[in-house]
Scaffold this motif. Structure first.
Motif, PDB file in Angstrom:
ATOM      1  N   HIS A  53      93.676 -42.556  98.906  1.00  0.00           N
ATOM      2  CA  HIS A  53      95.071 -42.496  98.925  1.00  0.00           C
ATOM      3  C   HIS A  53      95.441 -40.712  98.640  1.00  0.00           C
ATOM      4  CE1 HIS A  53      96.669 -46.400  98.934  1.00  0.00           C
ATOM      5  NE2 HIS A  53      95.657 -46.102  99.902  1.00  0.00           N
ATOM      6  N   SER A  54      95.087 -40.220  97.102  1.00  0.00           N
ATOM      7  CA  SER A  54      95.473 -39.187  96.789  1.00  0.00           C
ATOM      8  C   SER A  54      94.283 -37.249  97.862  1.00  0.00           C
ATOM      9  CB  SER A  54      95.006 -38.692  95.412  1.00  0.00           C
ATOM     10  OG  SER A  54      93.696 -39.085  95.105  1.00  0.00           O
ATOM     11  N   ALA A 108      93.736 -51.464 104.000  1.00  0.00           N
ATOM     12  CA  ALA A 108      94.837 -50.826 103.276  1.00  0.00           C
ATOM     13  C   ALA A 108      93.944 -51.159 102.307  1.00  0.00           C
ATOM     14  CB  ALA A 108      96.076 -51.159 103.646  1.00  0.00           C
ATOM     15  N   GLY A 109      94.310 -50.419 100.903  1.00  0.00           N
ATOM     16  CA  GLY A 109      94.004 -50.859  99.466  1.00  0.00           C
ATOM     17  C   GLY A 109      94.895 -50.456  98.704  1.00  0.00           C
ATOM     18  N   ASP A 110      94.851 -50.863  97.547  1.00  0.00           N
ATOM     19  CA  ASP A 110      95.483 -50.184  96.449  1.00  0.00           C
ATOM     20  C   ASP A 110      95.762 -48.974  95.978  1.00  0.00           C
ATOM     21  OD1 ASP A 110      97.522 -52.160  96.563  1.00  0.00           O
ATOM     22  OD2 ASP A 110      96.186 -53.222  94.312  1.00  0.00           O
ATOM     23  N   MET A 111      94.883 -48.285  96.001  1.00  0.00           N
ATOM     24  CA  MET A 111      94.461 -46.609  95.805  1.00  0.00           C
ATOM     25  C   MET A 111      94.113 -46.084  97.110  1.00  0.00           C
ATOM     26  SD  MET A 111      93.787 -47.389  91.656  1.00  0.00           S
ATOM     27  CE  MET A 111      93.306 -45.615  91.489  1.00  0.00           C
ATOM     28  N   SER A 120      83.553 -32.387  90.245  1.00  0.00           N
ATOM     29  CA  SER A 120      84.979 -32.076  90.682  1.00  0.00           C
ATOM     30  C   SER A 120      85.852 -32.438  91.962  1.00  0.00           C
ATOM     31  CB  SER A 120      84.089 -30.640  91.306  1.00  0.00           C
ATOM     32  OG  SER A 120      83.526 -30.573  93.304  1.00  0.00           O
ATOM     33  N   ALA A 121      84.760 -33.419  92.723  1.00  0.00           N
ATOM     34  CA  ALA A 121      85.409 -34.065  93.386  1.00  0.00           C
ATOM     35  C   ALA A 121      86.772 -35.426  93.224  1.00  0.00           C
ATOM     36  CB  ALA A 121      84.347 -34.200  94.719  1.00  0.00           C
ATOM     37  N   ARG A 122      86.190 -35.498  92.326  1.00  0.00           N
ATOM     38  CA  ARG A 122      87.196 -36.418  91.461  1.00  0.00           C
ATOM     39  C   ARG A 122      88.232 -35.658  90.540  1.00  0.00           C
ATOM     40  NH1 ARG A 122      85.586 -42.002  90.597  1.00  0.00           N
ATOM     41  NH2 ARG A 122      87.756 -41.959  89.998  1.00  0.00           N
ATOM     42  N   PRO A 123      89.337 -35.453  91.327  1.00  0.00           N
ATOM     43  CA  PRO A 123      90.535 -34.282  90.545  1.00  0.00           C
ATOM     44  C   PRO A 123      90.821 -35.388  89.529  1.00  0.00           C
ATOM     45  CG  PRO A 123      90.728 -33.858  92.978  1.00  0.00           C
ATOM     46  CD  PRO A 123      89.837 -34.331  92.708  1.00  0.00           C
TER      47      PRO A 123
END
Length: 178
Positions: free
Chosen positions: A135-136, A154-157, A33-36
């Motif tokens: 990031h999302s 900082a990372g890509d995702m 549920s925490a990974r939409p």
């Protein structure tokens, strides 16, 4: 260092208890549920469930390999499971590996209470408190920034955010912490 983690007393009637084997289904469901982002997979339900399960296993194995002393806790409110936190007191920092609340209690401040308790524990051991945030996950990022976490890598995702005890006194220092 984990001796600074008081698992019995948090504000708002919250309590942390060590996760048990029979919590596995709850923790797995909470992870999904925490990974939409995993819901966005183009495919049939069975494929989506398989990918979700694989990602959950990656989390478990990665935590075990990289953080063998990580502690797994279920967050309860009045005896009901409402969340989970996996934390490690090693590698010269306190690392939040996974923190998630059940969908029906998200946004009610319980995650913030847990984070403030972790800040207090990190402050007591004078170690930075670190977390990696997608990031999302805008709501979580906002909360971490509100609590004084700053971007370290900082990372890509996803980005690594860190709260440093030497720059802050813990939130609610007078109350009993995590």
């Amino acid at each position: 260092m984990s001796a600074f983690l008081n698992t019995s007393a948090l504000a708002d009637g919250l309590r942390l208890r060590p996760a048990r084997h029979n919590d596995e289904a709850f923790i797995g469901q909470l992870y999904r549920s925490a990974r939409p982002d995993l819901q966005l997979i183009d495919g049939e339900d069975e494929l989506i469930r398989t990918v979700q399960e694989q990602q959950y296993q990656v989390l478990q194995r990665g935590a075990g390999d990289n953080y063998p002393d990580a502690m797994h806790f279920v967050i309860e409110k009045t005896g009901t499971n409402i969340g989970v936190v996996m934390v490690d007191f090693g590698h010269n920092e306190v690392r939040i590996i996974f923190l998630a609340m059940a969908p029906e209690v998200r946004g009610l401040g319980y995650g913030k209470e847990v984070l403030m308790g972790l800040q207090q524990a990190a402050w007591q051991v004078r170690a930075p408190l670190a977390v990696v945030v997608w990031h999302s996950n805008v709501q979580a990022r906002r909360l971490y920034h509100q609590l004084g976490f700053v971007l370290e890598e900082a990372g890509d995702m996803a980005d690594k955010l860190v709260w440093r005890p030497e720059r802050h006194s813990p939130q609610g220092e007078a109350r009993v912490g995590l």
